[in-house]
Structures are given as structure tokens and as C-alpha cells.
Design an enzyme around this catalytic site. Structure first.
Site, PDB file in Angstrom:
ATOM      1  N   SER A 141      43.382  36.396  31.625  1.00  0.00           N
ATOM      2  CA  SER A 141      43.147  35.412  32.680  1.00  0.00           C
ATOM      3  C   SER A 141      44.444  35.225  33.452  1.00  0.00           C
ATOM      4  O   SER A 141      45.468  35.818  33.120  1.00  0.00           O
ATOM      5  CB  SER A 141      42.701  34.088  32.078  1.00  0.00           C
ATOM      6  N   LYS A 142      44.372  34.364  34.441  1.00  0.00           N
ATOM      7  CA  LYS A 142      45.536  34.131  35.308  1.00  0.00           C
ATOM      8  C   LYS A 142      46.780  33.715  34.525  1.00  0.00           C
ATOM      9  O   LYS A 142      47.892  33.963  34.963  1.00  0.00           O
ATOM     10  CB  LYS A 142      45.202  33.031  36.323  1.00  0.00           C
ATOM     11  N   ARG A 143      46.561  33.078  33.383  1.00  0.00           N
ATOM     12  CA  ARG A 143      47.703  32.665  32.557  1.00  0.00           C
ATOM     13  C   ARG A 143      48.586  33.858  32.206  1.00  0.00           C
ATOM     14  O   ARG A 143      49.778  33.724  31.973  1.00  0.00           O
ATOM     15  CB  ARG A 143      47.208  32.045  31.242  1.00  0.00           C
ATOM     16  N   HIS A 144      47.969  35.020  32.118  1.00  0.00           N
ATOM     17  CA  HIS A 144      48.723  36.218  31.713  1.00  0.00           C
ATOM     18  C   HIS A 144      49.377  36.921  32.889  1.00  0.00           C
ATOM     19  O   HIS A 144      50.053  37.921  32.709  1.00  0.00           O
ATOM     20  CB  HIS A 144      47.790  37.210  31.007  1.00  0.00           C
ATOM     21  N   GLY A 145      49.145  36.445  34.087  1.00  0.00           N
ATOM     22  CA  GLY A 145      49.681  37.134  35.271  1.00  0.00           C
ATOM     23  C   GLY A 145      48.543  37.469  36.204  1.00  0.00           C
ATOM     24  O   GLY A 145      47.434  36.959  36.053  1.00  0.00           O
TER      25      GLY A 145
END
Ligand code: GLU
Length: 464
Positions: free
Chosen positions: A239-243
Site C-alpha cells: 500500500s501507499k505506506r510502502h511507497g
């Protein structure tokens, strides 16, 4: 099997995600490999969440990766009337029924079931109801088989069976008359003659319901291949948390489509220990047989490494066109600058991304080089002025600015001054580039050409 027909069926509720892109690539590769057909279907039945902007973003992402559909885009929102007729067909044949239970009643049933330690599924209150008034608010439910099991042989995951007692009487039409995903996906896949469905394994639980619907609607059941998810480094769903997870964000960060394609297909699929696959190699080698059953972890460093590989080995004329786009976006005017192909050739050996290449290319296009204060202090001193003057003398006498001639010219400077290259190169570099980092000085001189080199040396000499 008859001619392969596959599809990519995104819901337009956001950009093209790398996971979706990988699923699309698997479909696309198999279609291209076998002379089959790749259909693009936009699943926009959720009119609240679907947007044209998102459709455009998905189409852009696919075009950037080079996936052109053979059929479509086909929009589900244009087929509502048809889905209605299919709901009617199931009602007429006794395979569906109207359900009048209110959301409050359903909540109460669910709670009671949970309290009793049972699975909270619809209890079938309306299933056997004799009267079916149409004027009263209702959904339409599929009359699912009550016993037995529904199995399929997944081409990636193997044999999978669900007990029919575990499956609900699925809602196929909502109170507002709109059809639901599991229902329309079956109608469309069947009528578009899709015979292999490759999609994310988050849809495995939907598959038995869909198989039951295929049967009730009198369609042939296609084959299924469920592709594992992509995870982040913490083993949670990417998800966006990972980039960045949007395909086009990778374009903006300076990735090449062939690098992202190589990376995404290789993630979760292997061919011996090979890592580098051009599109042609993928066409030749890709097969569902070597797609792993478990999720792959997204590794940004590996993607970056592949990107550097594809830049280094890329066609410089094509990269020059791309570089121009990135420079334009940075507001760098390239019209009167040096030849872009030569600029690329001087930088492609080391740039890991096109953005990095663009950053590294800016100095070529800035007539008034910005001098790095530390570099200026170190290399523009009274003792080094003769070095730059000597460079000016020899370089102005040189007619043909090719690599070998420039090298010869610098040798002449070294001989005349009795200095090693290490005492000359950096001074010339700061004069031409503004700092101490750049491609080889011979390259820089060659790419800039005589006129620019002379102008830059003159300007630098005013700063001593
Ligand atoms: N529209 C669905 C999604 O984006 C895909 C449906 C399917 O592949 O069956 O998740």
C-alpha cells in the site's frame, strides 16, 4: 482449448496500481503469446466511486506500459439494461428471488447468528416466500445450492473446494436496481467469451459464487488463475505506506516502462535464475506454470537496479526523447542546447533513473553555469588560472571536437604545463559544469561543443 480470450477488468476508483498492472501484464503476455485476445473492461457499476479521471489514469498507465487491448474498453455502466434482463431471467426460472428484509432486520439476524456461534449468513427468510410484490423495496438474491460443494482447479493455486453451506444467497441486484459485481462479472466474462480468468487472489472467495451463477445462467464455466498479492517489506499487502504504488508515479520518478514490466512480471514468476527480461523474452518465456503460489515482496532496490540496467542498455535516441520530457517538466529549455542523444550517451552509463539523468543533464542546458561555492573556492585560485588559460588556448585551436581529439588536446595541456591530469581536469570541470560531479570531462567537452566550451571558460575566467 479454443483461441485464448483473457481480460483485465479494473474498477475505476483510483490510479492503476502496480498489482493491477502485473495482473494485466500476465493476461496481456498470454494473449500475445498465443495469438489470443486481450479485452479491457471497465467495471464501473459502482457509480458513486467510479470516476472518468480514474478511467483515464488506468488507460494512461496501460498505454505507458505498452498494453493495448484488442477489444474495449467496454464499460459496464453501458450495459445496465442487459444486466436487468438477466436478473429477470433468473427470477423467471426460479433461480433468484426478491428479498424484502430490511437492513435493520438483516443486522439483527447477523447478531443473533454470531451470538449463537454460527456463521452470519442470510437465513433464507424470503427464499420460500410465495408472494413477490414488486412495489415494495427489495433486493434480488441468487438462490444458491443448499448442499454439495463447488470446486475449481485453479491454474496457479491448484484444486480449491468450497462447501455450499458456507455460501450465502448472494445479492445480485441492490434496492436501487443496480446489479452487483459478482453477478455482472459472470455475465460479461461469459458473453465476452473469456475462457481464462487471471486476477488477484483476493477474488478466490468470489469464485465459487460466480461458478454457481455461470451454471444457473447456462454458461460454460471458464478456467481460473488467481495471482498472489504483492506485499510490502513488512509482509502486509502493498500500500501507499510502502511507497509509490501507482504505475504512473514510477514514470514520474524516472522509471522506464520496460524496467517496471520486467520487475513486475518477474515478481512472483521465475525462469531459472534469470532476472533480465526484455518484452520479447517475456513473450517467449512467460508461463503460468512458473507463477508462485505465495505472495511476492515488492523490492524497490531491485526495481531500481533493473531500471539502471535498462537505461544503460537503452537506445540513446529513444532515451533522448524521454529525457526531453523530463527536462521539459523541470522547466529546462533544451531548444538551443547540445544534442540530446549525445547528452544521453554521456549520462546513461550511470543514471539509475531518468529523473536522475535529467538532474545530471541540467548543466548542459544552462548557459550561465551556477558555480558551487566550495568547488569554486577550491579550484578557482590564482595558481590555477594559467591551467584554465592553457585549456582555452588549446581547445580554441582545436577544430574537430571528437573524443579522441579532445583527449589529445588535454595531453598537450598536460605537457605544456608539466602537470598531471588530476591538476587540470577538475579546474576545467568546474568551469564547464559548475561543480565537481559530471560525466568524463572529454564527454562533457565533446557534447557541449566548441562554442559553449569557449563561452563557459571565458565566463569562468572572470571569477578568479
Ligand atoms: N473489478 C475487479 C477489481 O478491480 C476485478 C474483477 C475480476 O477480475 O474479476 O478488483
Amino acid at each position: 482449448m479454443s483461441e485464448l480470450r483473457v481480460r483485465f477488468a479494473p474498477s475505476p476508483t483510483g490510479y492503476l496500481h502496480v498489482g493491477g498492472a502485473r495482473t494485466a501484464l500476465f493476461n496481456y503476455l498470454l494473449a500475445r503469446q498465443s495469438g489470443g485476445t486481450f479485452v479491457l473492461r471497465i467495471e464501473d457499476t459502482d457509480t458513486e466511486r467510479s470516476t472518468q479521471e480514474s478511467v483515464d489514469a488506468i488507460l494512461d498507465g496501460m498505454a505507458w506500459l505498452g498494453m493495448r487491448p484488442d477489444e474495449g474498453p467496454i464499460y459496464q455502466s453501458e450495459r445496465f439494461e442487459h444486466y436487468k434482463s438477466k436478473v429477470q431471467q433468473l427470477l423467471d426460472e426460479g433461480n433468484a428471488y426478491r428479498c424484502y428484509c430490511t437492513p435493520e432486520e438483516l443486522d439483527a439476524k447477523r447478531e443473533a447468528a454470531m451470538k449463537a456461534g454460527e456463521k452470519p449468513k442470510y437465513d433464507g427468510t424470503c427464499r420460500n416466500r410465495e408472494d413477490q410484490p414488486t412495489g415494495q423495496a427489495h433486493v434480488v438474491r441468487f438462490k444458491a445450492p443448499l448442499d454439495g460443494e463447488t470446486c475449481f482447479n485453479d491454474k496457479i493455486k491448484g484444486n480449491i473446494c468450497f462447501q455450499n453451506t458456507e455460501l450465502d444467497d448472494l445479492i445480485i441486484q441492490r434496492t436501487d436496481g443496480t446489479p452487483t459485481y459478482n453477478f455482472v462479472v459472470v455475465i460479461d466474462d461469459a458473453e465476452m467469451k473469456i475462457n481464462l480468468i487471471i486476477r488477484g487472489d483476493d477474488h478466490i472467495n468470489n469464485t465459487p459464487r460466480q461458478i454457481q451463477l455461470y451454471r444457473a445462467l447456462g454458461y460454460d464455466v471458464p478456467e481460473f488463475a488467481h495471482v498472489p498479492m504483492i506485499l510490502g517489506s513488512d509482509k502486509k499487502r502493498l500500500s501507499k505506506r510502502h511507497g509509490a504504488t501507482s504505475v504512473m508515479a514510477y514514470r514520474d520518478m524516472g522509471y522506464l516502462p520496460e524496467a517496471l514490466t520486467n520487475y513486475l512480471v518477474r515478481l512472483g514468476w521465475s525462469f531459472g535464475d534469470e532476472e533480465i527480461f526484455a518484452f520479447g523474452d517475456l513473450l517467449e518465456k512467460f508461463s503460468l506454470d512458473n507463477v508462485g503460489k505465495s505472495a511476492g515482496v515488492f523490492n524497490p532496490e531491485k526495481l531500481l537496479w533493473l531500471n539502471a540496467h535498462w537505461i544503460k542498455n537503452g537506445n540513446s535516441a529513444r532515451l533522448a526523447r524521454l529525457l526531453k520530457e523530463y527536462l521539459d517538466e523541470k522547466g529546462v529549455d533544451t531548444t538551443d542546447g547540445p544534442n540530446l542523444v549525445m547528452v544521453v550517451e554521456s549520462l546513461q552509463e550511470r543514471a539509475q533513473t531518468m529523473l536522475e539523468m535529467a538532474d545530471g543533464a541540467v548543466f548542459y542546458f544552462t548557459p550561465e553555469v551556477e558555480f558551487d561555492p566550495a568547488a569554486e573556492e577550491k579550484f578557482f585560485k590564482s595558481e590555477t588560472k594559467p591551467v584554465l588559460e592553457c585549456c582555452r588556448k588549446h581547445l580554441s585551436a582545436l577544430g574537430d571536437y571528437n573524443h579522441d581529439a579532445i583527449e589529445g588536446c588535454m595531453k598537450a595541456v598536460m605537457e605544456e604545463l608539466g602537470l598531471k591530469f588530476g591538476k587540470i581536469g577538475p579546474v576545467l570541470r568546474v568551469a564547464l559544469v559548475g561543480g565537481t560531479q559530471s560525466p568524463s570531462i572529454y564527454h562533457v567537452v565533446e557534447v557541449l561543443g566548441k562554442e559553449r566550451v569557449m563561452a563557459r571558460i571565458e565566463r569562468a575566467l572572470t571569477r578568479f
